[in-house]
Design an enzyme around this catalytic site. Structure first.
Site, short mmCIF file in Angstrom:
data_model
loop_
_atom_site.label_atom_id
_atom_site.label_comp_id
_atom_site.label_asym_id
_atom_site.label_seq_id
_atom_site.Cartn_x
_atom_site.Cartn_y
_atom_site.Cartn_z
N SER A 65 10.90 2.59 16.16
CA SER A 65 9.40 3.87 16.24
C SER A 65 10.64 5.03 16.04
CB SER A 65 8.88 4.32 17.59
OG SER A 65 9.78 4.21 18.69
N GLN A 85 -0.70 -8.68 -3.34
CA GLN A 85 0.46 -8.45 -2.31
C GLN A 85 0.25 -7.21 -1.65
OE1 GLN A 85 2.86 -11.07 -3.96
NE2 GLN A 85 1.24 -13.18 -4.01
N LEU A 87 -0.90 -4.26 -1.71
CA LEU A 87 -1.61 -3.53 -0.61
C LEU A 87 -1.99 -4.24 0.39
CD1 LEU A 87 -3.76 -3.03 -3.84
CD2 LEU A 87 -3.16 -1.39 -2.58
N HIS A 89 0.27 -4.77 2.78
CA HIS A 89 0.86 -3.74 3.58
C HIS A 89 0.34 -2.74 4.33
CE1 HIS A 89 4.74 -6.57 3.41
NE2 HIS A 89 3.72 -6.92 2.31
N GLU A 96 -3.82 3.65 -6.00
CA GLU A 96 -3.68 3.08 -7.42
C GLU A 96 -4.71 3.54 -8.76
OE1 GLU A 96 -5.69 -0.85 -6.94
OE2 GLU A 96 -3.82 -2.17 -8.71
N SER A 98 -7.48 3.52 -10.98
CA SER A 98 -8.68 3.67 -11.47
C SER A 98 -8.91 2.75 -12.48
CB SER A 98 -9.62 4.55 -10.51
OG SER A 98 -10.78 3.76 -10.64
N ARG A 100 -11.83 1.74 -12.93
CA ARG A 100 -13.71 1.96 -13.44
C ARG A 100 -13.04 3.76 -13.71
NH1 ARG A 100 -16.46 2.85 -7.50
NH2 ARG A 100 -18.37 3.15 -8.88
N ARG A 164 -14.13 -4.15 -16.88
CA ARG A 164 -12.90 -4.87 -16.22
C ARG A 164 -12.71 -5.87 -16.05
NH1 ARG A 164 -11.59 -2.07 -10.51
NH2 ARG A 164 -14.21 -2.36 -10.29
N ARG A 191 9.82 -8.69 1.85
CA ARG A 191 9.63 -9.57 0.13
C ARG A 191 10.50 -9.40 -0.36
NH1 ARG A 191 4.82 -11.57 0.07
NH2 ARG A 191 2.45 -9.16 1.18
C1 FAD Z 1 5.44 -15.89 2.51
C2 FAD Z 1 4.00 -15.07 2.45
C3 FAD Z 1 3.15 -15.67 2.65
C4 FAD Z 1 1.42 -15.00 2.26
N1 FAD Z 1 0.40 -16.14 2.66
C5 FAD Z 1 -0.58 -15.38 2.80
C6 FAD Z 1 -1.91 -16.23 3.00
O1 FAD Z 1 -1.89 -17.44 2.24
N2 FAD Z 1 -3.62 -15.29 3.23
C7 FAD Z 1 -3.18 -14.17 3.53
O2 FAD Z 1 -4.07 -13.62 3.65
N3 FAD Z 1 -1.99 -13.23 2.91
C8 FAD Z 1 -1.19 -13.96 3.26
N4 FAD Z 1 -0.03 -13.26 3.65
C9 FAD Z 1 0.30 -11.89 4.08
C10 FAD Z 1 0.65 -11.28 4.88
O3 FAD Z 1 -0.12 -12.47 6.36
C11 FAD Z 1 0.53 -9.90 5.58
O4 FAD Z 1 -1.25 -9.44 5.01
C12 FAD Z 1 1.87 -9.32 4.81
O5 FAD Z 1 2.30 -9.40 4.98
C13 FAD Z 1 1.35 -7.91 5.48
O6 FAD Z 1 2.28 -7.72 6.29
P1 FAD Z 1 1.91 -6.53 7.98
O7 FAD Z 1 0.38 -7.06 8.40
O8 FAD Z 1 3.32 -6.97 8.57
O9 FAD Z 1 1.53 -5.29 7.28
P2 FAD Z 1 3.10 -4.25 7.08
O10 FAD Z 1 2.73 -2.71 6.88
O11 FAD Z 1 3.88 -4.74 6.45
O12 FAD Z 1 3.78 -4.04 9.07
C14 FAD Z 1 2.40 -3.82 9.69
C15 FAD Z 1 3.64 -2.94 10.72
O13 FAD Z 1 4.34 -4.36 11.04
C16 FAD Z 1 5.91 -3.72 10.99
N5 FAD Z 1 6.45 -4.57 10.97
C17 FAD Z 1 6.26 -5.88 10.31
N6 FAD Z 1 7.60 -6.87 10.15
C18 FAD Z 1 8.15 -6.27 11.32
C19 FAD Z 1 9.33 -6.53 12.41
N7 FAD Z 1 9.44 -8.02 12.03
N8 FAD Z 1 9.36 -6.27 13.66
C20 FAD Z 1 8.74 -4.94 14.20
N9 FAD Z 1 7.92 -4.84 13.16
C21 FAD Z 1 7.82 -5.11 12.03
C22 FAD Z 1 5.40 -2.62 10.20
O14 FAD Z 1 6.61 -1.47 10.67
C23 FAD Z 1 4.68 -2.30 10.76
O15 FAD Z 1 4.30 -0.72 11.41
C24 FAD Z 1 1.04 -13.46 3.14
C25 FAD Z 1 2.40 -13.17 3.47
C26 FAD Z 1 3.86 -13.64 3.01
C27 FAD Z 1 4.84 -12.80 3.02
#
Ligand code: FAD
Length: 230
Positions: A65, A85, A87, A89, A96, A98, A100, A164, A191
């Site tokens: 934190s 991919q 977005l 996160h 982004e 636009s 549009r 588009r 990533r």
């Molecule tokens: C190899 C791969 C395959 C995927 N395949 C799919 C798919 O088939 N379908 C699909 O819908 N999505 C897929 N995804 C997307 C995945 O499910 C997540 O939506 C994406 O990686 C975003 O991560 P997040 O939700 O943790 O967001 P982030 O914004 O990265 O993290 C959210 C919060 O969690 C915290 N956090 C993250 N990791 C840690 C950690 N290790 N320790 C402590 N805190 C942490 C971050 O600091 C943040 O506060 C894939 C991702 C990967 C890497």
């Protein structure tokens, strides 16, 4: 704010010139603020300039934190195929380009790789030159046709938000990605690792380079840079 060009060099021959990452903004004195806040319970020591051991302790113990006390904004130029991919996160805030509002005008040319038959989310860089050249040519031809039809659609008065739909996934786009240092740490860890598509990994590596330039003490605590000489 003056965007700062990343000085990163391509890490594989698959990197193309039309994708880039730039620093747009960073919390001033980000590392000092993170350490100052981490020492909330020790007010006499909050201004201690020695922060390296503290940050390393926090990383080792998952005290994530404190890294939410500072933020960084990067500009990422990539394609509409890779942007979704990024977005995903969800802890970041995005803006982004636009399609549009403004017309799209270029594409990102990618090198192809062979489909891995065992791991469906993997690809292997061992295609022959002829196949690679074919794919480059195919991208060029598809773009020429799609972009010509797109422009014709605009000339016919069709709205950009409708025209588009004629554009391919490698159409170039631009994102502003704003997140806390904590979010950047986990985004970059995930990533730049195996399992991420190469084109996205290359972007994450450029983000990592900027992170290391701007936040060297945090980067050292993560093991991303060598420790300071004692
Ligand atoms: C190899 C791969 C395959 C995927 N395949 C799919 C798919 O088939 N379908 C699909 O819908 N999505 C897929 N995804 C997307 C995945 O499910 C997540 O939506 C994406 O990686 C975003 O991560 P997040 O939700 O943790 O967001 P982030 O914004 O990265 O993290 C959210 C919060 O969690 C915290 N956090 C993250 N990791 C840690 C950690 N290790 N320790 C402590 N805190 C942490 C971050 O600091 C943040 O506060 C894939 C991702 C990967 C890497």
């Amino acid at each position: 704010m003056n965007p700062v060009e990343t000085t990163s060099t391509p890490d594989t021959q698959n990197t193309n010139e039309t994708e880039s990452v730039k620093l747009i903004g960073l919390t001033p004195k980000a590392e000092e603020i993170i350490a100052y806040c981490a020492r909330v319970s020790n007010p006499q020591n909050q201004d201690n300039p020695k922060i390296s051991n503290l940050l390393t302790y926090c990383v080792k113990n998952g005290h994530w934190s404190i890294f939410e006390q500072a933020s960084m904004v990067l500009e990422i130029v990539t394609s509409r195929g890779i942007a979704p991919q990024i977005l995903r996160h969800r802890s970041f805030s995005f803006q982004e380009f636009s399609q549009r509002y403004a017309a799209a005008n270029s594409y990102v040319g990618y090198q192809p790789r062979r489909q891995d038959l065992k791991n469906r989310q993997n690809s292997v860089d061992d295609l022959d030159t002829q196949t690679k050249d074919w794919f480059q040519q195919a991208q060029s031809e598809v773009w020429e046709l799609a972009y010509t039809k797109y422009q014709q659609a605009l000339e016919k008065g069709i709205a950009k938000e409708c025209a588009r739909f004629l554009l391919p996934l490698n159409t170039q786009t631009r994102l502003y990605m704003n997140g806390t240092v904590r979010s950047w740490i986990h985004y970059i860890e995930l990533r730049t690792g195996h399992g991420t598509q190469l084109e996205h990994m290359q972007i994450a590596n450029k983000c990592k380079q900027i992170f290391c330039e701007q936040l060297p003490t945090v980067a050292q605590s993560l093991g991303w840079l060598p420790p300071p000489a004692s």
